[in-house]
Write an enzyme that holds these catalytic residues in place. Structure first.
Site, PDB file in Angstrom:
ATOM      1  N   CYS A   1      41.203  38.658  61.340  1.00 18.79           N
ATOM      2  CA  CYS A   1      41.996  39.690  60.678  1.00 18.79           C
ATOM      3  C   CYS A   1      41.081  40.899  60.557  1.00 18.79           C
ATOM      4  O   CYS A   1      40.040  40.822  59.905  1.00 18.79           O
ATOM      5  CB  CYS A   1      42.433  39.194  59.301  1.00 18.79           C
ATOM      6  SG  CYS A   1      43.163  40.472  58.264  1.00 18.79           S
TER       7      CYS A   1
ATOM      8  N   CYS B   1      44.494  34.723  50.259  1.00 18.29           N
ATOM      9  CA  CYS B   1      43.313  35.366  50.820  1.00 18.29           C
ATOM     10  C   CYS B   1      42.290  35.611  49.718  1.00 18.29           C
ATOM     11  O   CYS B   1      42.583  36.293  48.733  1.00 18.29           O
ATOM     12  CB  CYS B   1      43.748  36.686  51.459  1.00 18.29           C
ATOM     13  SG  CYS B   1      42.362  37.593  52.138  1.00 18.29           S
TER      14      CYS B   1
ATOM     15  N   CYS C   1      42.754  32.354  53.929  1.00 19.40           N
ATOM     16  CA  CYS C   1      42.032  33.443  54.564  1.00 19.40           C
ATOM     17  C   CYS C   1      40.866  33.787  53.635  1.00 19.40           C
ATOM     18  O   CYS C   1      41.015  33.741  52.413  1.00 19.40           O
ATOM     19  CB  CYS C   1      42.961  34.647  54.712  1.00 19.40           C
ATOM     20  SG  CYS C   1      42.106  36.146  55.228  1.00 19.40           S
TER      21      CYS C   1
ATOM     22  N   CYS D   1      29.858  51.143  50.617  1.00 22.43           N
ATOM     23  CA  CYS D   1      31.144  51.600  51.150  1.00 22.43           C
ATOM     24  C   CYS D   1      31.744  52.620  50.162  1.00 22.43           C
ATOM     25  O   CYS D   1      32.036  52.278  49.011  1.00 22.43           O
ATOM     26  CB  CYS D   1      32.081  50.410  51.326  1.00 22.43           C
ATOM     27  SG  CYS D   1      31.293  49.012  52.147  1.00 22.43           S
TER      28      CYS D   1
ATOM     29  N   ARG E   1      49.653  44.429  58.975  1.00 22.75           N
ATOM     30  CA  ARG E   1      49.820  44.282  57.513  1.00 22.75           C
ATOM     31  C   ARG E   1      49.770  45.633  56.810  1.00 22.75           C
ATOM     32  O   ARG E   1      48.785  46.370  56.917  1.00 22.75           O
ATOM     33  CB  ARG E   1      48.732  43.343  56.953  1.00 22.75           C
ATOM     34  CG  ARG E   1      48.906  43.039  55.471  1.00 22.75           C
ATOM     35  CD  ARG E   1      48.102  41.820  55.040  1.00 22.75           C
ATOM     36  NE  ARG E   1      48.386  40.712  55.946  1.00 22.75           N
ATOM     37  CZ  ARG E   1      47.494  40.177  56.783  1.00 22.75           C
ATOM     38  NH1 ARG E   1      46.263  40.600  56.803  1.00 22.75           N
ATOM     39  NH2 ARG E   1      47.849  39.204  57.592  1.00 22.75           N
TER      40      ARG E   1
ATOM     41  N   CYS F   1      34.962  51.961  48.054  1.00 20.53           N
ATOM     42  CA  CYS F   1      35.173  50.682  47.373  1.00 20.53           C
ATOM     43  C   CYS F   1      34.745  50.687  45.905  1.00 20.53           C
ATOM     44  O   CYS F   1      33.597  50.973  45.573  1.00 20.53           O
ATOM     45  CB  CYS F   1      34.435  49.575  48.113  1.00 20.53           C
ATOM     46  SG  CYS F   1      34.791  47.945  47.393  1.00 20.53           S
TER      47      CYS F   1
ATOM     48  N   CYS G   1      28.451  44.864  44.348  1.00 14.23           N
ATOM     49  CA  CYS G   1      28.167  44.636  45.765  1.00 14.23           C
ATOM     50  C   CYS G   1      27.057  45.587  46.231  1.00 14.23           C
ATOM     51  O   CYS G   1      27.110  46.787  45.964  1.00 14.23           O
ATOM     52  CB  CYS G   1      29.433  44.867  46.589  1.00 14.23           C
ATOM     53  SG  CYS G   1      29.179  44.530  48.334  1.00 14.23           S
TER      54      CYS G   1
HETATM   55  N1  SAM Z   1      33.155  42.565  51.015  1.00 17.00           N
HETATM   56  C1  SAM Z   1      33.925  42.159  52.111  1.00 17.00           C
HETATM   57  C2  SAM Z   1      33.937  43.177  53.225  1.00 17.00           C
HETATM   58  O1  SAM Z   1      33.644  44.317  53.000  1.00 17.00           O
HETATM   59  O2  SAM Z   1      34.268  42.774  54.346  1.00 17.00           O
HETATM   60  C3  SAM Z   1      35.363  41.798  51.759  1.00 17.00           C
HETATM   61  C4  SAM Z   1      36.107  42.544  50.702  1.00 17.00           C
HETATM   62  S1  SAM Z   1      36.425  44.260  51.029  1.00 17.00           S
HETATM   63  C5  SAM Z   1      36.996  44.789  49.456  1.00 17.00           C
HETATM   64  C6  SAM Z   1      37.864  44.199  52.077  1.00 17.00           C
HETATM   65  C7  SAM Z   1      38.480  45.488  52.516  1.00 17.00           C
HETATM   66  O3  SAM Z   1      39.184  46.098  51.447  1.00 17.00           O
HETATM   67  C8  SAM Z   1      37.580  46.594  53.015  1.00 17.00           C
HETATM   68  O4  SAM Z   1      37.124  46.382  54.301  1.00 17.00           O
HETATM   69  C9  SAM Z   1      38.514  47.797  52.940  1.00 17.00           C
HETATM   70  O5  SAM Z   1      39.211  47.946  54.164  1.00 17.00           O
HETATM   71  C10 SAM Z   1      39.493  47.418  51.836  1.00 17.00           C
HETATM   72  N2  SAM Z   1      39.338  48.323  50.676  1.00 17.00           N
HETATM   73  C11 SAM Z   1      38.375  48.285  49.747  1.00 17.00           C
HETATM   74  N3  SAM Z   1      38.533  49.280  48.860  1.00 17.00           N
HETATM   75  C12 SAM Z   1      39.642  49.975  49.234  1.00 17.00           C
HETATM   76  C13 SAM Z   1      40.317  51.125  48.727  1.00 17.00           C
HETATM   77  N4  SAM Z   1      39.873  51.764  47.656  1.00 17.00           N
HETATM   78  N5  SAM Z   1      41.412  51.565  49.362  1.00 17.00           N
HETATM   79  C14 SAM Z   1      41.858  50.914  50.472  1.00 17.00           C
HETATM   80  N6  SAM Z   1      41.254  49.822  51.000  1.00 17.00           N
HETATM   81  C15 SAM Z   1      40.165  49.360  50.390  1.00 17.00           C
HETATM   82  C1  DTB Z   2      42.372  44.446  53.530  1.00 18.87           C
HETATM   83  O1  DTB Z   2      42.296  45.063  54.620  1.00 18.87           O
HETATM   84  N1  DTB Z   2      42.831  44.971  52.402  1.00 18.87           N
HETATM   85  C2  DTB Z   2      42.725  44.018  51.317  1.00 18.87           C
HETATM   86  C3  DTB Z   2      42.196  42.743  52.036  1.00 18.87           C
HETATM   87  N2  DTB Z   2      41.994  43.194  53.379  1.00 18.87           N
HETATM   88  C4  DTB Z   2      41.003  42.062  51.524  1.00 18.87           C
HETATM   89  C5  DTB Z   2      41.881  44.533  50.203  1.00 18.87           C
HETATM   90  C6  DTB Z   2      42.352  45.859  49.629  1.00 18.87           C
HETATM   91  C7  DTB Z   2      41.461  46.184  48.491  1.00 18.87           C
HETATM   92  C8  DTB Z   2      41.896  47.411  47.768  1.00 18.87           C
HETATM   93  C9  DTB Z   2      40.971  47.776  46.672  1.00 18.87           C
HETATM   94  C10 DTB Z   2      40.850  46.753  45.575  1.00 18.87           C
HETATM   95  O2  DTB Z   2      41.878  46.203  45.105  1.00 18.87           O
HETATM   96  O3  DTB Z   2      39.735  46.517  45.110  1.00 18.87           O
HETATM   97 FE1  SF4 Z   3      31.121  45.399  49.159  1.00 21.79          FE
HETATM   98 FE2  SF4 Z   3      33.377  46.718  48.795  1.00 21.79          FE
HETATM   99 FE3  SF4 Z   3      31.888  47.231  50.918  1.00 21.79          FE
HETATM  100 FE4  SF4 Z   3      33.208  44.866  50.752  1.00 21.79          FE
HETATM  101  S1  SF4 Z   3      34.130  46.886  50.922  1.00 21.79           S
HETATM  102  S2  SF4 Z   3      31.091  45.201  51.384  1.00 21.79           S
HETATM  103  S3  SF4 Z   3      33.095  44.540  48.527  1.00 21.79           S
HETATM  104  S4  SF4 Z   3      31.296  47.577  48.781  1.00 21.79           S
END
Ligand code: SAM
Ligand code: DTB
Ligand code: SF4
Length: 330
Positions: free
Chosen positions: A185, A93, A125, A53, A257, A56, A49
């Protein structure tokens, strides 16, 4: 009702007994207190990506060991959707590691997937990054009921965590989702090094949306190896429970959630989160790329607590009823 920070601080800082009591009052008035919504996540496009972030594991800026994957085809995704349904989930989702949803062939394939999952009787979702308005409308028409787009933290702390997009871009995307008629959401992550006030400012931002989100995921940071936040300590249990309870009080009609981080929580902490007003979880052994508790253990805990799967339409009916009651003059 618009909240200012001071009001939210007063709620958050109540004695835990009173805080939980107030959360329970809201929960019993606006929710089915015995129901927990069961959602399953599926990563349909993984890794690489362009966003940075810091939490992530899917960011191209992190040095993590996840398997990158192109957008999966409809048939492959349907295999997981069928097993999610068979395993007891009511919502499916789909998440993609995109900054922006692409146009063309990939979007057409996505719409086909959304239609097929929706036709199976699962609530759909999607969480795919930023959308154009016409894409939001097309997703809604294909059967996507809900779109997840998190604020993640306060406006002030945001630039410590993400520099490749702004808070206002997130808000404007959420507005597009609403405009297209999808449910919103939106929530965030606790435990990234932000202050308690940052967490409360995020709740203020969510609670002051008009209307506030239909569901609010509260994630505990999973400190993934190779991300800049890999050394963060897991969030304090009681601070986490206080955030759940405060969210429930500020947004009584939303589904709160209990999202990422449950593998680090024992049964008692999860039970406290339910007491504080959480009424939705992700079910299944994987979130997007990280582990989630075993589904059998989740069902065992729900059974011990006397809780059961929430029928989404029943939940909507309860929300509508409490709304009608509130509009009847005393
Ligand atoms: N890329 C899209 C976005 O950022 O909106 C959708 C997928 S992103 C992985 C969805 C959410 O997962 C993020 O907004 C974040 O709140 C959560 N997330 C990602 N990595 C995480 C982590 N290591 N621990 C907790 N939540 C995480
Ligand atoms: C949200 O707030 N948490 C979920 C869902 N929306 C998409 C994602 C959590 C991702 C946790 C890190 C991972 O599994 O990559
Ligand atoms: Fe990309 Fe992860 Fe950020 Fe979503 S949360 S925009 S998947 S880097």
């Amino acid at each position: 009702m618009r909240y200012d920070l001071e009001e939210i601080q007063q709620i958050y800082n109540l004695p835990l007994t009173t805080l939980i009591f107030r959360a329970q009052k809201a929960h019993h008035e606006f929710q089915d207190p015995s129901g927990v919504q069961l959602c399953t996540l599926k990563s349909i496009k993984t890794g690489a990506c362009p966003e940075d972030c810091k939490y992530c594991p899917q960011s191209a800026h992190s040095d993590t060991a996840i398997e990158k994957e192109k957008l999966l085809d409809t048939e492959t995704i349907l295999i997981d959707a069928r097993s999610a349904k068979a395993g007891g989930a009511t919502r499916f989702c789909m998440g993609a590691a995109w900054k922006k949803v692409p146009h063309g062939e990939q979007f057409d394939s996505l719409l086909n997937t959304v239609r097929s999952v929706s036709d199976m009787g699962l609530e759909v979702c999607c969480t795919l990054g930023s959308l154009e308005q016409d894409q939001a409308v097309a997703l809604k028409e294909a059967g996507c009921r809900v779109y997840n787009h998190n604020l993640d933290t306060s406006r002030e702390f945001y630039s410590e965590i993400i520099t490749t997009r702004t808070y206002d871009e997130r808000l404007s995307n959420i507005a597009k989702v609403r405009e297209a008629g999808m449910e919103v959401c939106s929530g965030g992550i606790i435990g990234m090094g932000e202050s308690v006030d940052d967490r409360l400012k995020m709740l203020r931002e969510l609670a002051n949306m008009d209307p506030y989100p239909d569901s609010v995921p509260i994630n505990a940071l999973i400190a993934c190896k190779g991300t800049p936040l890999e050394s963060q300590k897991f969030v304090d249990s009681f601070e986490f429970v206080r955030i759940i309870a405060t969210a429930r009080i500020l947004m009584p009609k939303t589904m709160v959630r209990l999202s990422a981080g449950r593998t680090e929580m024992n049964e008692e902490l999860q039970a406290l989160c339910y007491l504080a007003g959480a009424n939705s979880i992700f079910l299944g052994d994987k979130l997007l790329t990280t582990a989630n508790p075993d589904r059998n253990e989740d069902f065992q805990l729900l059974e011990k607590l006397g809780l059961s799967s929430l029928d989404p339409d029943d939940a909507r009916e309860i929300h509508a009823r409490s709304e009608r009651q509130q509009t009847v003059p005393a």
